[in-house]
Design a protein around this motif. Structure first.
Motif, PDB file in Angstrom:
ATOM      1  N   ALA A  97      48.608  56.005  69.480  1.00 17.27           N
ATOM      2  CA  ALA A  97      48.917  55.891  70.908  1.00 17.27           C
ATOM      3  C   ALA A  97      49.849  57.010  71.352  1.00 17.27           C
ATOM      4  CB  ALA A  97      49.553  54.527  71.185  1.00 17.27           C
ATOM      5  N   TYR A  98      50.812  57.351  70.511  1.00 17.65           N
ATOM      6  CA  TYR A  98      51.722  58.469  70.805  1.00 17.65           C
ATOM      7  C   TYR A  98      50.946  59.768  70.970  1.00 17.65           C
ATOM      8  CZ  TYR A  98      54.612  62.405  69.161  1.00 17.65           C
ATOM      9  OH  TYR A  98      55.203  63.638  68.996  1.00 17.65           O
ATOM     10  N   ARG A  99      50.007  60.043  70.060  1.00 14.68           N
ATOM     11  CA  ARG A  99      49.235  61.287  70.141  1.00 14.68           C
ATOM     12  C   ARG A  99      48.309  61.296  71.350  1.00 14.68           C
ATOM     13  NH1 ARG A  99      49.385  60.763  64.255  1.00 14.68           N
ATOM     14  NH2 ARG A  99      47.510  59.469  64.301  1.00 14.68           N
ATOM     15  N   ALA A 100      47.792  60.143  71.735  1.00 16.69           N
ATOM     16  CA  ALA A 100      46.858  60.085  72.869  1.00 16.69           C
ATOM     17  C   ALA A 100      47.572  60.165  74.209  1.00 16.69           C
ATOM     18  CB  ALA A 100      46.033  58.799  72.801  1.00 16.69           C
ATOM     19  N   GLN A 101      48.777  59.609  74.300  1.00 12.66           N
ATOM     20  CA  GLN A 101      49.425  59.452  75.591  1.00 12.66           C
ATOM     21  C   GLN A 101      50.582  60.421  75.838  1.00 12.66           C
ATOM     22  OE1 GLN A 101      50.526  55.295  75.813  1.00 12.66           O
ATOM     23  NE2 GLN A 101      48.448  54.622  75.376  1.00 12.66           N
ATOM     24  N   ASP A 102      51.398  60.668  74.828  1.00 10.01           N
ATOM     25  CA  ASP A 102      52.625  61.436  75.035  1.00 10.01           C
ATOM     26  C   ASP A 102      52.572  62.859  74.498  1.00 10.01           C
ATOM     27  OD1 ASP A 102      53.866  59.285  76.236  1.00 10.01           O
ATOM     28  OD2 ASP A 102      54.719  58.525  74.379  1.00 10.01           O
ATOM     29  N   LEU A 103      51.613  63.150  73.653  1.00  9.61           N
ATOM     30  CA  LEU A 103      51.574  64.417  72.929  1.00  9.61           C
ATOM     31  C   LEU A 103      50.329  65.210  73.283  1.00  9.61           C
ATOM     32  CD1 LEU A 103      52.817  66.098  70.453  1.00  9.61           C
ATOM     33  CD2 LEU A 103      51.087  64.915  69.085  1.00  9.61           C
ATOM     34  N   ALA A 104      50.473  66.528  73.295  1.00 11.18           N
ATOM     35  CA  ALA A 104      49.311  67.418  73.392  1.00 11.18           C
ATOM     36  C   ALA A 104      49.515  68.559  72.401  1.00 11.18           C
ATOM     37  CB  ALA A 104      49.138  67.967  74.795  1.00 11.18           C
ATOM     38  N   ILE A 105      48.428  68.984  71.786  1.00 13.51           N
ATOM     39  CA  ILE A 105      48.471  70.088  70.829  1.00 13.51           C
ATOM     40  C   ILE A 105      47.531  71.176  71.322  1.00 13.51           C
ATOM     41  CG2 ILE A 105      48.161  70.810  68.437  1.00 13.51           C
ATOM     42  CD1 ILE A 105      48.524  67.908  67.600  1.00 13.51           C
ATOM     43  N   VAL A 106      48.034  72.392  71.387  1.00 14.34           N
ATOM     44  CA  VAL A 106      47.225  73.551  71.768  1.00 14.34           C
ATOM     45  C   VAL A 106      47.160  74.471  70.552  1.00 14.34           C
ATOM     46  CG1 VAL A 106      46.959  75.502  73.338  1.00 14.34           C
ATOM     47  CG2 VAL A 106      47.955  73.360  74.173  1.00 14.34           C
ATOM     48  N   PHE A 107      45.978  74.577  69.968  1.00 20.96           N
ATOM     49  CA  PHE A 107      45.802  75.407  68.787  1.00 20.96           C
ATOM     50  C   PHE A 107      45.517  76.857  69.185  1.00 20.96           C
ATOM     51  CE2 PHE A 107      44.515  71.106  67.468  1.00 20.96           C
ATOM     52  CZ  PHE A 107      45.364  70.915  66.388  1.00 20.96           C
TER      53      PHE A 107
END
Length: 237
Positions: A97-107
């Motif tokens: 849930a943390y990765r889906a809602q609060d986090l974003a990763i730009v590779f």
């Protein structure tokens, strides 16, 4: 098993949580009898709404830091906190849930589904986060980053710089509180690097995200609010 995590009380105004904190963090990778120490007592704190560049030679622990902050790996010792939450105490469902809602990763590349349009790529991230009106919000976010006229183009037909801006627009659309960018301009020419840097600055200034950029680029470092240099698994003195 009941989660050990307790949401910090909003009434405790005297407590000021960092966006990302590492306290005496070690990370050791083991392959048979061989041990590789990636982090050696890492201590750092990144404040809310900062744009921070993390520099250092290859193998100094930069990518390991991002993996721990994303909850994709666990520290061997020490504690990693995001907005006051100790990631090591979260259940897997809470981490998801943390990765889906609060986090974003730009590779550095390959952030998008190539067969989908720019708008569809952004909308998917919104659906995964459970947000309302994903198509409308996706279109507004793309327009905010100068991609309104490109929203119907397949990701594979976009330039490298445009693809990176779509990934950033997706983070903005979700109002991601923490954005981790791993060499986001590493494959871009100077002009497109400048455009992506402007997008990252907009992400902080207009959308309130905290952005951590791992990079080798001095131009990226020059645009950051603060630079953290890493050497041998810890912050350089």
């Amino acid at each position: 098993m009941k989660s050990l995590y307790v949401e910090p009380s909003e009434g405790l105004e005297e407590i000021s949580w960092g966006a990302l904190e590492c306290h005496d963090v070690f990370k050791i990778y083991r392959s048979g009898p061989v041990e590789t120490v990636a982090l050696r007592g890492l201590d750092l704190r990144i404040e809310p709404h900062e744009l921070v560049a993390v520099l250092g030679p290859s193998g100094c622990g930069k990518s390991t830091l991002l993996a721990l902050a994303a909850g994709l790996d666990e520290s061997s010792a020490g504690e990693v906190r995001v907005w006051g939450r100790s990631l090591g105490r979260l259940e897997e469902a809470e981490l998801a849930a943390y990765r889906a809602q609060d986090l974003a990763i730009v590779f550095q590349s390959e952030n998008l589904w190539p067969a989908l349009s720019a708008q569809e790529n952004v909308a998917i991230s919104l659906r995964l986060a459970g947000r309302d009106d994903p198509e409308g919000t996706a279109g507004q976010s793309l327009a905010a980053f100068g991609l309104g006229e490109r929203r119907s183009h397949r990701a594979a037909a976009l330039s490298g710089g445009e693809q990176q801006r779509v990934a950033i627009a997706a983070a903005a659309a979700r109002r991601a509180r923490l954005v981790l960018a791993d060499e986001p301009t590493g494959e871009l020419d100077q002009h497109n690097e400048e455009v992506v840097l402007e997008a990252l600055e907009k992400l902080c200034g207009d959308f309130g995200s905290t952005v951590v950029v791992v990079t080798h680029s001095e131009r990226v470092a020059a645009r950051a609010d603060r630079v953290i240099e890493m050497h041998d698994g810890r912050v350089a003195a």
